[in-house]
Design an enzyme around this catalytic site. Structure first.
Site, PDB file in Angstrom:
ATOM      1  N   GLN A 118       1.114  -0.992  -0.109  1.00 13.68           N
ATOM      2  CA  GLN A 118       0.113  -0.277  -0.060  1.00 13.68           C
ATOM      3  C   GLN A 118       0.618   0.894   0.125  1.00 13.68           C
ATOM      4  O   GLN A 118       0.563   2.516  -0.722  1.00 13.68           O
ATOM      5  CB  GLN A 118      -0.964   0.029   1.574  1.00 13.68           C
ATOM      6  CG  GLN A 118      -1.367  -1.726   1.171  1.00 13.68           C
ATOM      7  CD  GLN A 118      -2.993  -1.253   2.954  1.00 13.68           C
ATOM      8  OE1 GLN A 118      -3.282  -0.303   3.226  1.00 13.68           O
ATOM      9  NE2 GLN A 118      -2.820  -1.695   2.580  1.00 13.68           N
ATOM     10  N   ARG A 121       3.042   2.228  -3.598  1.00 12.35           N
ATOM     11  CA  ARG A 121       1.803   2.940  -4.272  1.00 12.35           C
ATOM     12  C   ARG A 121       1.598   4.856  -3.998  1.00 12.35           C
ATOM     13  O   ARG A 121       0.829   5.704  -5.325  1.00 12.35           O
ATOM     14  CB  ARG A 121       0.161   2.803  -4.079  1.00 12.35           C
ATOM     15  CG  ARG A 121      -0.246   1.195  -4.147  1.00 12.35           C
ATOM     16  CD  ARG A 121      -2.004   1.327  -4.264  1.00 12.35           C
ATOM     17  NE  ARG A 121      -1.241  -0.381  -4.642  1.00 12.35           N
ATOM     18  CZ  ARG A 121      -2.002  -1.357  -3.431  1.00 12.35           C
ATOM     19  NH1 ARG A 121      -2.147  -1.375  -2.689  1.00 12.35           N
ATOM     20  NH2 ARG A 121      -2.776  -2.350  -3.759  1.00 12.35           N
ATOM     21  N   ARG A 190      11.375 -17.501  -0.848  1.00 14.41           N
ATOM     22  CA  ARG A 190      10.512 -16.327   0.002  1.00 14.41           C
ATOM     23  C   ARG A 190       8.922 -16.374  -0.572  1.00 14.41           C
ATOM     24  O   ARG A 190       7.662 -15.578  -0.569  1.00 14.41           O
ATOM     25  CB  ARG A 190      11.123 -14.709  -0.713  1.00 14.41           C
ATOM     26  CG  ARG A 190      10.933 -14.368  -2.089  1.00 14.41           C
ATOM     27  CD  ARG A 190      11.883 -13.441  -2.156  1.00 14.41           C
ATOM     28  NE  ARG A 190      12.076 -13.349  -3.831  1.00 14.41           N
ATOM     29  CZ  ARG A 190      12.281 -12.190  -4.082  1.00 14.41           C
ATOM     30  NH1 ARG A 190      12.459 -11.143  -3.724  1.00 14.41           N
ATOM     31  NH2 ARG A 190      13.534 -12.052  -6.372  1.00 14.41           N
ATOM     32  N   ASN A 206       8.979  14.686   0.937  1.00 14.04           N
ATOM     33  CA  ASN A 206       8.927  15.575   1.510  1.00 14.04           C
ATOM     34  C   ASN A 206       7.873  16.608   1.741  1.00 14.04           C
ATOM     35  O   ASN A 206       6.911  15.501   2.215  1.00 14.04           O
ATOM     36  CB  ASN A 206       9.181  16.548  -0.219  1.00 14.04           C
ATOM     37  CG  ASN A 206       8.100  16.128  -1.036  1.00 14.04           C
ATOM     38  OD1 ASN A 206       6.393  16.910  -0.492  1.00 14.04           O
ATOM     39  ND2 ASN A 206       7.827  15.552  -1.990  1.00 14.04           N
ATOM     40  N   ARG A 208       5.480  18.188   1.059  1.00 14.28           N
ATOM     41  CA  ARG A 208       3.705  18.003   0.728  1.00 14.28           C
ATOM     42  C   ARG A 208       3.474  16.528   0.222  1.00 14.28           C
ATOM     43  O   ARG A 208       2.221  16.472   0.365  1.00 14.28           O
ATOM     44  CB  ARG A 208       3.620  18.771  -0.341  1.00 14.28           C
ATOM     45  CG  ARG A 208       2.909  18.103  -1.404  1.00 14.28           C
ATOM     46  CD  ARG A 208       3.561  18.928  -3.466  1.00 14.28           C
ATOM     47  NE  ARG A 208       1.922  19.253  -3.669  1.00 14.28           N
ATOM     48  CZ  ARG A 208       2.026  19.397  -5.428  1.00 14.28           C
ATOM     49  NH1 ARG A 208       3.172  20.055  -5.894  1.00 14.28           N
ATOM     50  NH2 ARG A 208       1.404  19.287  -5.963  1.00 14.28           N
ATOM     51  N   ARG A 217      -4.732   8.619   4.036  1.00 14.06           N
ATOM     52  CA  ARG A 217      -4.425   7.172   4.751  1.00 14.06           C
ATOM     53  C   ARG A 217      -4.746   7.313   6.185  1.00 14.06           C
ATOM     54  O   ARG A 217      -4.456   6.346   6.795  1.00 14.06           O
ATOM     55  CB  ARG A 217      -2.055   7.073   5.005  1.00 14.06           C
ATOM     56  CG  ARG A 217      -2.689   6.209   3.524  1.00 14.06           C
ATOM     57  CD  ARG A 217      -3.225   5.106   3.162  1.00 14.06           C
ATOM     58  NE  ARG A 217      -2.885   4.878   1.697  1.00 14.06           N
ATOM     59  CZ  ARG A 217      -3.602   3.999   0.932  1.00 14.06           C
ATOM     60  NH1 ARG A 217      -4.273   2.482   1.361  1.00 14.06           N
ATOM     61  NH2 ARG A 217      -3.196   3.322  -0.166  1.00 14.06           N
TER      62      ARG A 217
END
Length: 254
Positions: A118, A121, A190, A206, A208, A217
């Site tokens: 997640q 993304r 794995r 950064n 922003r 989130r």
């Protein structure tokens, strides 16, 4: 193989260079003496914002305009200084690219691979260095001692769910160990490790991007609990060193 907990450590964040600080030290000391503490992030933000609108050179802005913005009360009636008013205006106007010059680097430990999927993304403005399941061996007899895993809160103390979850993790570990013992390389073994397997990473973002990540989130906004917790950890770490950013972590427009 052990159950693990998330840990977030701020490694580094934007700081003024010694050369630049020496040019503005008299002003910053005077402002501090008068009770106006200016963080390095605020100095960078003012420099970036005013560069777009000022006839002064970027290297001159804090020295020539700092007293005006950091030394006077906000004229919009919302508190803080004129610098706070200016930043509020810029954020509300959508000119948030000026906050991309302020960055933060975090050590993030003990999060699940499900969270990692997640998190990655959010690519714009974020950089990732992630512990490899190819090069790090997670056998019970390896230095790792086996893979760690994240137990979701929803499975904790939930009838037999927690026991079944832990048994599944143990089975995945024994399967991985069996494959490795029989010559299957770690890069292939794995494949049987679960989404709950823990990983560690270094994240740089950064301001922003971190604000936008938090807005998408944060808890109560439909995000999964684990990544909502991470979002809160990042927000808290940023606000601790740059308190003025706190007002902008609710969608970036307050």
């Amino acid at each position: 193989m052990t159950q693990t907990q998330r840990k977030v450590t701020l490694i580094a964040h934007t700081q003024l260079s010694k050369e630049f600080r020496s040019q503005v030290s008299v002003l910053l000391d005077d402002l501090h003496f008068r009770g106006n503490q200016v963080t390095d992030g605020q100095a960078v933000a003012l420099t970036a914002i005013r560069t777009c609108y000022s006839p002064n050179k970027p290297s001159e802005i804090v020295a020539k305009e700092g007293a005006r913005y950091f030394g006077k009360k906000a004229t919009d009636g919302e508190g803080g200084t004129e610098a706070d008013r200016l930043i509020r205006f810029i954020m509300r106007s959508g000119h948030t690219s000026t906050t991309e010059h302020i960055s933060f680097t975090f050590a993030i430990e003990g999060v699940s691979r499900a969270l990692l999927a997640q998190l990655t993304r959010h690519r714009v403005g974020f950089s990732f260095s992630v512990q490899s399941q190819r090069y790090v061996r997670f056998g019970s007899g390896d230095k790792s001692g086996g893979f760690d895993y994240v137990l979701p809160d929803s499975a904790r103390d939930n009838g037999g769910a927690e026991a079944i979850f832990k048994a599944t993790m143990a089975h995945a570990q024994s399967t991985y160990d069996y494959l490795r013992k029989n010559g299957v390389p770690s890069e292939d073994a794995r494949a049987v490790l679960p989404n709950a397997a823990a990983c560690n990473l270094v994240l740089t973002g950064n301001l922003r991007s971190i604000i936008e990540f938090y807005g998408k989130r944060k808890a109560g906004n439909g995000a999964q609990a684990e990544i909502a917790g991470l979002a809160e950890d990042l927000r808290a770490a940023v606000v601790k060193v740059e308190p003025w950013t706190g007002a902008f972590f609710e969608g970036g427009r307050k």
